[in-house]
Design a protein around this motif. Structure first.
Motif, PDB file in Angstrom:
ATOM      1  N   ALA B 213       0.816  -1.214   0.000  1.00  0.00           N
ATOM      2  CA  ALA B 213       0.000   0.000   0.000  1.00  0.00           C
ATOM      3  C   ALA B 213       0.851   1.267   0.000  1.00  0.00           C
ATOM      4  CB  ALA B 213      -0.923  -0.004   1.213  1.00  0.00           C
ATOM      5  N   ALA B 214       2.142   1.126  -0.307  1.00  0.00           N
ATOM      6  CA  ALA B 214       3.085   2.245  -0.174  1.00  0.00           C
ATOM      7  C   ALA B 214       2.555   3.576  -0.712  1.00  0.00           C
ATOM      8  CB  ALA B 214       4.393   1.888  -0.854  1.00  0.00           C
ATOM      9  N   ASN B 215       1.988   3.558  -1.928  1.00  0.00           N
ATOM     10  CA  ASN B 215       1.542   4.833  -2.502  1.00  0.00           C
ATOM     11  C   ASN B 215       0.025   4.973  -2.508  1.00  0.00           C
ATOM     12  OD1 ASN B 215       4.190   5.747  -3.098  1.00  0.00           O
ATOM     13  ND2 ASN B 215       4.220   4.261  -4.765  1.00  0.00           N
ATOM     14  N   LYS B 216      -0.616   4.424  -1.513  1.00  0.00           N
ATOM     15  CA  LYS B 216      -2.069   4.480  -1.494  1.00  0.00           C
ATOM     16  C   LYS B 216      -2.581   5.200  -0.258  1.00  0.00           C
ATOM     17  CE  LYS B 216      -3.482   0.518  -4.251  1.00  0.00           C
ATOM     18  NZ  LYS B 216      -4.085  -0.803  -4.163  1.00  0.00           N
ATOM     19  N   PRO B 217      -2.951   6.460  -0.403  1.00  0.00           N
ATOM     20  CA  PRO B 217      -3.500   7.191   0.737  1.00  0.00           C
ATOM     21  C   PRO B 217      -4.773   6.519   1.264  1.00  0.00           C
ATOM     22  CG  PRO B 217      -3.134   8.643  -1.150  1.00  0.00           C
ATOM     23  CD  PRO B 217      -2.917   7.261  -1.628  1.00  0.00           C
ATOM     24  N   ALA B 218      -5.509   5.843   0.375  1.00  0.00           N
ATOM     25  CA  ALA B 218      -6.760   5.204   0.785  1.00  0.00           C
ATOM     26  C   ALA B 218      -6.522   4.145   1.862  1.00  0.00           C
ATOM     27  CB  ALA B 218      -7.446   4.577  -0.419  1.00  0.00           C
ATOM     28  N   ALA B 219      -5.370   3.461   1.763  1.00  0.00           N
ATOM     29  CA  ALA B 219      -5.055   2.434   2.753  1.00  0.00           C
ATOM     30  C   ALA B 219      -4.848   3.069   4.126  1.00  0.00           C
ATOM     31  CB  ALA B 219      -3.814   1.654   2.329  1.00  0.00           C
ATOM     32  N   ASN B 220      -4.140   4.194   4.129  1.00  0.00           N
ATOM     33  CA  ASN B 220      -3.953   4.929   5.387  1.00  0.00           C
ATOM     34  C   ASN B 220      -5.280   5.427   5.937  1.00  0.00           C
ATOM     35  OD1 ASN B 220      -1.131   5.128   6.178  1.00  0.00           O
ATOM     36  ND2 ASN B 220      -0.865   5.948   4.106  1.00  0.00           N
ATOM     37  N   ALA B 221      -6.131   5.888   5.001  1.00  0.00           N
ATOM     38  CA  ALA B 221      -7.435   6.393   5.413  1.00  0.00           C
ATOM     39  C   ALA B 221      -8.256   5.284   6.077  1.00  0.00           C
ATOM     40  CB  ALA B 221      -8.177   6.955   4.209  1.00  0.00           C
ATOM     41  N   PHE B 222      -8.202   4.088   5.502  1.00  0.00           N
ATOM     42  CA  PHE B 222      -8.966   2.985   6.087  1.00  0.00           C
ATOM     43  C   PHE B 222      -8.420   2.628   7.468  1.00  0.00           C
ATOM     44  CE2 PHE B 222     -10.324  -1.372   6.850  1.00  0.00           C
ATOM     45  CZ  PHE B 222     -11.648  -1.322   6.453  1.00  0.00           C
ATOM     46  N   TYR B 223      -7.104   2.684   7.565  1.00  0.00           N
ATOM     47  CA  TYR B 223      -6.445   2.372   8.836  1.00  0.00           C
ATOM     48  C   TYR B 223      -6.882   3.357   9.928  1.00  0.00           C
ATOM     49  CZ  TYR B 223      -2.516   0.946  11.810  1.00  0.00           C
ATOM     50  OH  TYR B 223      -1.754   0.460  12.827  1.00  0.00           O
ATOM     51  N   ARG B 224      -6.962   4.643   9.543  1.00  0.00           N
ATOM     52  CA  ARG B 224      -7.429   5.643  10.510  1.00  0.00           C
ATOM     53  C   ARG B 224      -8.906   5.444  10.827  1.00  0.00           C
ATOM     54  NH1 ARG B 224      -4.354   8.985   7.411  1.00  0.00           N
ATOM     55  NH2 ARG B 224      -6.198   9.770   6.331  1.00  0.00           N
ATOM     56  N   PHE B 225      -9.669   5.120   9.767  1.00  0.00           N
ATOM     57  CA  PHE B 225     -11.110   4.903   9.925  1.00  0.00           C
ATOM     58  C   PHE B 225     -11.374   3.775  10.939  1.00  0.00           C
ATOM     59  CE2 PHE B 225     -14.821   2.397   8.411  1.00  0.00           C
ATOM     60  CZ  PHE B 225     -15.815   3.300   8.747  1.00  0.00           C
ATOM     61  N   LEU B 226     -10.505   2.755  10.881  1.00  0.00           N
ATOM     62  CA  LEU B 226     -10.638   1.597  11.761  1.00  0.00           C
ATOM     63  C   LEU B 226     -10.573   2.012  13.239  1.00  0.00           C
ATOM     64  CD1 LEU B 226     -10.976  -1.353  10.990  1.00  0.00           C
ATOM     65  CD2 LEU B 226      -8.514  -1.638  11.106  1.00  0.00           C
ATOM     66  N   GLN B 227      -9.889   3.146  13.517  1.00  0.00           N
ATOM     67  CA  GLN B 227      -9.721   3.588  14.900  1.00  0.00           C
ATOM     68  C   GLN B 227     -10.761   4.634  15.299  1.00  0.00           C
ATOM     69  OE1 GLN B 227      -5.410   4.320  15.597  1.00  0.00           O
ATOM     70  NE2 GLN B 227      -5.122   3.500  13.537  1.00  0.00           N
ATOM     71  N   SER B 228     -11.653   4.952  14.344  1.00  0.00           N
ATOM     72  CA  SER B 228     -12.662   5.974  14.629  1.00  0.00           C
ATOM     73  C   SER B 228     -13.781   5.405  15.500  1.00  0.00           C
ATOM     74  CB  SER B 228     -13.246   6.502  13.320  1.00  0.00           C
ATOM     75  OG  SER B 228     -14.059   5.497  12.736  1.00  0.00           O
ATOM     76  N   ASP B 229     -14.545   6.303  16.123  1.00  0.00           N
ATOM     77  CA  ASP B 229     -15.654   5.859  16.966  1.00  0.00           C
ATOM     78  C   ASP B 229     -16.724   5.161  16.146  1.00  0.00           C
ATOM     79  OD1 ASP B 229     -14.486   6.747  19.236  1.00  0.00           O
ATOM     80  OD2 ASP B 229     -15.479   8.710  19.241  1.00  0.00           O
ATOM     81  N   GLU B 230     -16.936   5.650  14.928  1.00  0.00           N
ATOM     82  CA  GLU B 230     -17.937   5.028  14.063  1.00  0.00           C
ATOM     83  C   GLU B 230     -17.580   3.561  13.810  1.00  0.00           C
ATOM     84  OE1 GLU B 230     -18.330   6.892  10.237  1.00  0.00           O
ATOM     85  OE2 GLU B 230     -19.645   5.295   9.508  1.00  0.00           O
ATOM     86  N   ALA B 231     -16.306   3.319  13.445  1.00  0.00           N
ATOM     87  CA  ALA B 231     -15.875   1.949  13.187  1.00  0.00           C
ATOM     88  C   ALA B 231     -15.968   1.110  14.453  1.00  0.00           C
ATOM     89  CB  ALA B 231     -14.446   1.951  12.651  1.00  0.00           C
ATOM     90  N   LYS B 232     -15.579   1.714  15.576  1.00  0.00           N
ATOM     91  CA  LYS B 232     -15.608   0.952  16.831  1.00  0.00           C
ATOM     92  C   LYS B 232     -17.008   0.471  17.172  1.00  0.00           C
ATOM     93  CE  LYS B 232     -11.515   2.676  19.116  1.00  0.00           C
ATOM     94  NZ  LYS B 232     -10.998   3.708  20.022  1.00  0.00           N
ATOM     95  N   SER B 233     -18.005   1.331  16.906  1.00  0.00           N
ATOM     96  CA  SER B 233     -19.350   0.898  17.256  1.00  0.00           C
ATOM     97  C   SER B 233     -19.806  -0.240  16.347  1.00  0.00           C
ATOM     98  CB  SER B 233     -20.325   2.081  17.226  1.00  0.00           C
ATOM     99  OG  SER B 233     -20.627   2.421  15.903  1.00  0.00           O
ATOM    100  N   VAL B 234     -19.370  -0.210  15.066  1.00  0.00           N
ATOM    101  CA  VAL B 234     -19.683  -1.331  14.170  1.00  0.00           C
ATOM    102  C   VAL B 234     -19.025  -2.603  14.701  1.00  0.00           C
ATOM    103  CG1 VAL B 234     -19.356  -2.264  11.845  1.00  0.00           C
ATOM    104  CG2 VAL B 234     -19.937   0.146  12.148  1.00  0.00           C
TER     105      VAL B 234
END
Lengths: 222, 243
Positions: B213-234
């Motif tokens: 995923a070296a040049n993929k900002p989307a991968a980083n975005a998903f990784y951050r999303f995973l730590q969000s409250d929205e993801a946690k509640s899912v």
């Protein structure tokens, strides 16, 4: 590892044996009859050649399982469900390798033609006697090819076993599953050992089959 | 015609610039949750997510052999850690979920008695996931070892991963199976016994971003999303514990 080898050989031997019993009459009937029913049966027999093993595995899992009428019947006959048992694997292998036995046999039976049968009949041989003393000896190539192909094909069976086997050592953990298991758990030395042996074994079997066939063809030509 | 071509060209570029496509490798137990997360992530960012699932051990090998995954959501913390030290990951793993082991049965209602039913002989066939490759299988093995190394009246069936293990029990082919709680929470059928945490090591599930995923900002975005409250509640909704 030894129990996986023995189990696989047992499965392949038993499957080939059952396929001989089922395959000879089936192939004979296919070679001798005509009509739509024959074509339908011939198609069914050939289907394992093109179907993904997972299709077979899926239907076996459902039909041998406790929720189906067939599964219930077999459960009461065998004293337990057949999924995740050696018997279940034998059933799967027989279906899976059926075309590898029936196809060569059928070809051989067809190539014999009607002439030898008529000759035998004029000598007052009964149909059964004709079959055993004329047809079968003339079909030894087909019998040999069918048996070897079924045996080797069963050794290589994987998809069906993965779905209905349950990876039980000594019961359903055959060589192909053992290799998969070793690879997945990073024990690659073991995986190499089995995989390499199977590679050599298959090579030797197919080569000797080719040589045997050529020799016996020379023999019958002389 | 020219306008159409321009529109097509523009949409093509905007597509490649802003909406990316990421592939995530997911441990079987987390498949349903990951798909739900993928849907809300796509809604939020426009990035597409492809989910591939398998046992953690299998995914680990595939990644080491060059499988084109951008993230790994494993069922343990050891394998992501190992991938990190071996240089296949760009970050240190973080625990996105802590899994719970349950003993589940479709038909045996007294499964809720837990230890007692394991000590009785009402279970004829018990399924667990392959302990070598599936962390939930390893946990199940620990439970069995802790409870009754000596007494065993059932036949042990091994699933290739935790999804197959659950399938064995859901199809009625085995009487009971040790599976992830996440698999059973959305299933209205069946009975389950939550295995006490003292009987197995905690199932900390680690996530990492992979080198692919070296040049993929989307991968980083998903990784951050995973730590969000929205993801946690899912994730909690699916029966996991999050921090």
């Amino acid at each position: 590892m030894l129990d996986a080898i023995l189990l696989t050989l047992k499965l392949a031997t038993l499957t080939t044996f059952i396929l001989l019993i089922v395959g000879i009459p089936l192939a004979w009937w296919l070679a001798r009859s005509r009509g739509l029913v024959k074509d339908m049966v011939a198609t069914l027999v050939s289907m394992p050649l093109v179907l993904p093993p997972t299709v077979l595995g899926f239907y076996l899992l459902i039909s041998l399982g406790p929720d189906s009428p067939l599964g219930n019947l077999l459960t009461s006959l065998f004293g337990g469900p057949l999924t995740f048992t050696f018997s279940g694997l034998v059933i799967g292998s027989v279906i899976f390798s059926l075309p590898f036995m029936v196809q060569p046999l059928r070809n051989t039976f067809e190539s014999i033609g009607t002439r030898p049968l008529e000759v035998a009949a004029t000598l007052r041989a009964s149909p059964l006697n004709t079959f055993f003393s004329v047809v079968l000896p003339l079909s030894r190539h087909g019998l040999l090819t069918g048996s070897i192909m079924s045996f080797v094909h069963t050794l290589g069976e994987f998809g069906v076993v993965l779905m209905i086997g349950g990876n039980i050592p000594g019961e359903t953990k055959v060589l192909s599953i053992a290799i998969y298991d070793y690879v997945e758990s990073l024990e690659w030395a073991q995986a190499h050992l089995i995989a390499g042996s199977m590679l050599c074994f298959s090579f030797i079997v197919i080569l000797s089959m080719t040589l045997l066939e050529r020799n016996s063809r020379k023999g019958s030509g002389a | 015609m020219k306008a159409l071509a321009t529109t097509l060209l523009l949409s093509f570029f905007s597509g490649s610039l802003f909406a990316d496509n990421i592939r995530i490798a997911v441990a079987s137990n987390f498949t349903a949750a990951a798909k739900a997360l993928a849907v809300s992530f796509t809604e939020r960012t426009g990035h597409q997510v492809q989910v591939s699932s398998g046992s953690t051990g299998k995914l680990y090998i595939q990644i080491r052999q060059g499988a084109p995954f951008d993230l790994l959501l494993a069922a343990d913390i050891e394998r992501p850690q190992r991938l990190h030290t071996e240089g296949y990951a760009t970050n240190r793993p973080f625990i996105y979920a802590t899994g719970q082991l349950v003993l589940w049965s479709r038909d045996l209602s007294n499964i809720v008695d837990g230890i007692d039913i394991l000590k009785s002989d009402s279970i004829k066939r018990l399924a667990i996931a392959n302990a070598k490759t599936a962390p939930y299988g390893k946990a199940a093995q620990q439970v069995l070892d802790n409870l009754m190394a000596t007494r065993r009246t059932w036949k042990l069936i091994r699933g290739d991963n935790i999804a197959q293990t659950y399938q064995f029990a859901a199809s009625g082919n085995v009487d009971a199976a040790f599976v992830a709680r996440a698999q059973t929470v959305l299933d209205k059928r069946g009975y389950s016994w939550a295995v006490p945490q003292v009987l197995y090591n905690p199932i900390h599930q680690g996530a990492i971003i992979l080198k692919h995923a070296a040049n993929k900002p989307a991968a980083n975005a998903f990784y951050r999303f995973l730590q969000s409250d929205e993801a946690k509640s899912v994730i909690q909704h699916y029966g996991y514990i999050t921090k």
